[in-house]
Write an enzyme that holds these catalytic residues in place. Structure first.
Site, mmCIF file in Angstrom:
data_model
loop_
_atom_site.group_PDB
_atom_site.id
_atom_site.type_symbol
_atom_site.label_atom_id
_atom_site.label_comp_id
_atom_site.label_asym_id
_atom_site.label_seq_id
_atom_site.Cartn_x
_atom_site.Cartn_y
_atom_site.Cartn_z
ATOM 1 N N TYR A 134 -5.999 -17.923 8.478
ATOM 2 C CA TYR A 134 -5.017 -16.915 8.915
ATOM 3 C C TYR A 134 -4.080 -17.515 9.974
ATOM 4 O O TYR A 134 -2.844 -17.404 9.876
ATOM 5 C CB TYR A 134 -5.772 -15.708 9.457
ATOM 6 C CG TYR A 134 -4.932 -14.722 10.233
ATOM 7 C CD1 TYR A 134 -4.009 -13.907 9.586
ATOM 8 C CD2 TYR A 134 -5.059 -14.602 11.625
ATOM 9 C CE1 TYR A 134 -3.236 -12.999 10.302
ATOM 10 C CE2 TYR A 134 -4.295 -13.697 12.335
ATOM 11 C CZ TYR A 134 -3.383 -12.904 11.679
ATOM 12 O OH TYR A 134 -2.619 -12.009 12.380
ATOM 13 N N ALA A 151 0.843 -1.209 0.000
ATOM 14 C CA ALA A 151 0.000 0.000 0.000
ATOM 15 C C ALA A 151 0.872 1.251 0.000
ATOM 16 O O ALA A 151 2.047 1.203 0.347
ATOM 17 C CB ALA A 151 -0.892 -0.006 1.236
HETATM 18 P P1 NAI Z 1 -2.511 -4.305 9.132
HETATM 19 O O1 NAI Z 1 -3.475 -5.050 8.289
HETATM 20 O O2 NAI Z 1 -2.873 -2.920 9.563
HETATM 21 O O3 NAI Z 1 -1.086 -4.243 8.415
HETATM 22 C C1 NAI Z 1 -0.636 -5.232 7.530
HETATM 23 C C2 NAI Z 1 0.044 -4.549 6.372
HETATM 24 O O4 NAI Z 1 0.486 -5.567 5.451
HETATM 25 C C3 NAI Z 1 -0.890 -3.606 5.580
HETATM 26 O O5 NAI Z 1 -0.337 -2.301 5.511
HETATM 27 C C4 NAI Z 1 -0.999 -4.251 4.221
HETATM 28 O O6 NAI Z 1 -1.075 -3.299 3.138
HETATM 29 C C5 NAI Z 1 0.281 -5.075 4.142
HETATM 30 N N1 NAI Z 1 0.128 -6.158 3.169
HETATM 31 C C6 NAI Z 1 -0.959 -6.956 2.955
HETATM 32 N N2 NAI Z 1 -0.748 -7.760 1.907
HETATM 33 C C7 NAI Z 1 0.501 -7.476 1.451
HETATM 34 C C8 NAI Z 1 1.290 -7.977 0.390
HETATM 35 N N3 NAI Z 1 0.825 -8.923 -0.463
HETATM 36 N N4 NAI Z 1 2.521 -7.464 0.211
HETATM 37 C C9 NAI Z 1 2.999 -6.502 1.043
HETATM 38 N N5 NAI Z 1 2.310 -5.982 2.045
HETATM 39 C C10 NAI Z 1 1.066 -6.468 2.259
HETATM 40 O O7 NAI Z 1 -2.220 -5.217 10.411
HETATM 41 P P2 NAI Z 1 -1.507 -4.851 11.791
HETATM 42 O O8 NAI Z 1 -2.541 -4.852 12.853
HETATM 43 O O9 NAI Z 1 -0.630 -3.685 11.616
HETATM 44 O O10 NAI Z 1 -0.623 -6.153 12.023
HETATM 45 C C11 NAI Z 1 0.722 -6.219 11.576
HETATM 46 C C12 NAI Z 1 1.188 -7.669 11.639
HETATM 47 O O11 NAI Z 1 1.043 -8.151 12.961
HETATM 48 C C13 NAI Z 1 0.381 -8.600 10.740
HETATM 49 O O12 NAI Z 1 1.265 -9.577 10.184
HETATM 50 C C14 NAI Z 1 -0.589 -9.257 11.676
HETATM 51 O O13 NAI Z 1 -0.970 -10.539 11.217
HETATM 52 C C15 NAI Z 1 0.236 -9.322 12.960
HETATM 53 N N6 NAI Z 1 -0.601 -9.336 14.153
HETATM 54 C C16 NAI Z 1 -1.251 -8.206 14.558
HETATM 55 C C17 NAI Z 1 -2.032 -8.216 15.702
HETATM 56 C C18 NAI Z 1 -2.688 -6.980 16.228
HETATM 57 O O14 NAI Z 1 -3.320 -7.088 17.291
HETATM 58 N N7 NAI Z 1 -2.583 -5.808 15.596
HETATM 59 C C19 NAI Z 1 -2.221 -9.467 16.460
HETATM 60 C C20 NAI Z 1 -1.505 -10.599 15.937
HETATM 61 C C21 NAI Z 1 -0.709 -10.512 14.835
HETATM 62 C C1 15L Z 2 -4.662 -10.840 15.074
HETATM 63 O O1 15L Z 2 -3.874 -11.712 14.716
HETATM 64 C C2 15L Z 2 -5.094 -9.766 14.155
HETATM 65 O O2 15L Z 2 -4.051 -9.364 13.288
HETATM 66 C C3 15L Z 2 -5.656 -8.559 14.866
HETATM 67 O O3 15L Z 2 -6.351 -7.751 13.909
HETATM 68 C C4 15L Z 2 -6.593 -8.979 15.996
HETATM 69 O O4 15L Z 2 -7.704 -9.669 15.462
HETATM 70 C C5 15L Z 2 -5.833 -9.881 16.957
HETATM 71 O O5 15L Z 2 -5.264 -10.980 16.285
HETATM 72 C C6 15L Z 2 -6.721 -10.420 18.085
HETATM 73 O O6 15L Z 2 -6.779 -11.636 18.241
HETATM 74 O O7 15L Z 2 -7.286 -9.607 18.804
#
Ligand code: NAI
Ligand code: 15L
Length: 273
Positions: free
Chosen positions: A143, A42
């Site tokens: 996921y 993005a």
């Molecule tokens: P988010 O969805 O805001 O950020 C993920 C980013 O990855 C987005 O900016 C998106 O454009 C990018 N993305 C998606 N597909 C892509 C691709 N094909 N190539 C390159 N970039 C791509 O999620 P958030 O909350 O910032 O989470 C960040 C990481 O932490 C993720 O891997 C998520 O699974 C992990 N995570 C987050 C949690 C949370 O509570 N926020 C909990 C558990 C894990």
């Molecule tokens: C995750 O892995 C997701 O990235 C986040 O958006 C939340 O759903 C988080 O887990 C959660 O379990 O609260």
């Protein structure tokens, strides 16, 4: 940075830099490298500032990821699909994407990766069970399966090639705990940053799995197998309790109150129509 922290890395790659956590880490990881290379599929705003490089990349594109990783000393891998979707939607960004990151790390000699894993690797455990990092995985979603595979990649690339990883099974990292489950799973941005710092600078981590959770009043996760990281969470979800408990109480059998993964355990199936 703590006093014992050695010289920062020259160049750290942050994937997912335009996402919710990426925007936070773009600020907080700055002291840890001479240059932060920021990447996402993005648009990123603002554009590259001092000591930053921006390189747009689709993680599903092997050649692009190999270019992205060139010249990097460490990778903080946060990019990808971050909630439940169909397997087909998750395959490219998360499964192929994380494989591309590790292959590129091997080819370009990167020795340290921080992997944004998730509590959804173990989401089918119940909230009345306490588990540590040795618990058998129980993914709750496509996921969660993709994050489980990411952890397997981390384990394989350490055993086979000596690339070290800290996989952070992040609970819920948002500005506030938003519901009753998140009172137990919440991870503050400061504690997340501390975990990444410990992950980058602790020697000899092999493949360490750590639960990414703040010092909340109640938790289901025991981090004793990651004690060597010295992670000492400073924050707690207690300040959000009154607001959260003012919400209507879900039914006793609502997955939000039963399973560690909450609603993810009941998502899908996809593509039956
Ligand atoms: P988010 O969805 O805001 O950020 C993920 C980013 O990855 C987005 O900016 C998106 O454009 C990018 N993305 C998606 N597909 C892509 C691709 N094909 N190539 C390159 N970039 C791509 O999620 P958030 O909350 O910032 O989470 C960040 C990481 O932490 C993720 O891997 C998520 O699974 C992990 N995570 C987050 C949690 C949370 O509570 N926020 C909990 C558990 C894990
Ligand atoms: C995750 O892995 C997701 O990235 C986040 O958006 C939340 O759903 C988080 O887990 C959660 O379990 O609260």
């Amino acid at each position: 940075m703590t006093q014992s922290t050695p010289t920062p890395f020259n160049r750290i790659l942050l994937t997912g830099a335009a996402g919710g956590l990426g925007k936070v880490l773009r600020e907080t990881l700055r002291p840890y490298a001479n240059v932060l290379r920021l990447s996402d599929i993005a648009d990123m705003a603002p554009a590259a500032g001092p000591h930053e490089e921006v390189q747009r990349c689709d993680l599903a594109d092997k050649a692009a990821v190999h270019q992205l990783v060139e010249g990097v000393d460490a990778i903080v891998h946060f990019g990808g699909v971050s909630t439940e979707h169909s397997f087909e939607d998750i395959l490219g960004p998360n499964i192929c994407g994380t494989f591309h990151i590790y292959e590129a790390a091997r080819r370009h000699g990167v020795k340290r990766v921080i992997f944004a894993s998730s509590n959804h690797v173990i989401g089918f455990y119940r909230q009345d069970e306490t588990i540590d990092a040795s618990a058998v995985k129980r993914p709750d979603s496509y996921y969660g399966l993709s994050k489980s595979y990411g952890e397997d990649l981390a384990s394989f690339y350490f055993d086979r090639y000596g690339i070290e990883t800290v996989s952070i099974r992040i609970g819920s990292s948002f500005p506030e705990a938003q519901n009753r489950r998140m009172l137990d799973t919440w991870l503050s941005y400061d504690d997340l940053t501390q975990l990444i710092e410990r992950g980058l600078f602790t020697p000899n981590v092999g493949h360490t799995v750590v639960y990414g959770v703040s010092n909340n009043a109640n938790t289901w996760w025991d981090n004793r197998l990651a004690n060597h990281l010295g992670y000492a969470p400073q924050d707690s979800s207690e300040p959000f309790r009154a607001k959260v408990e003012a919400q209507p109480m879900p039914a006793a059998d609502d997955p939000l109150l039963v399973y560690q993964g909450g609603a993810f355990v009941a998502s899908g199936p996809f593509g039956d129509q």
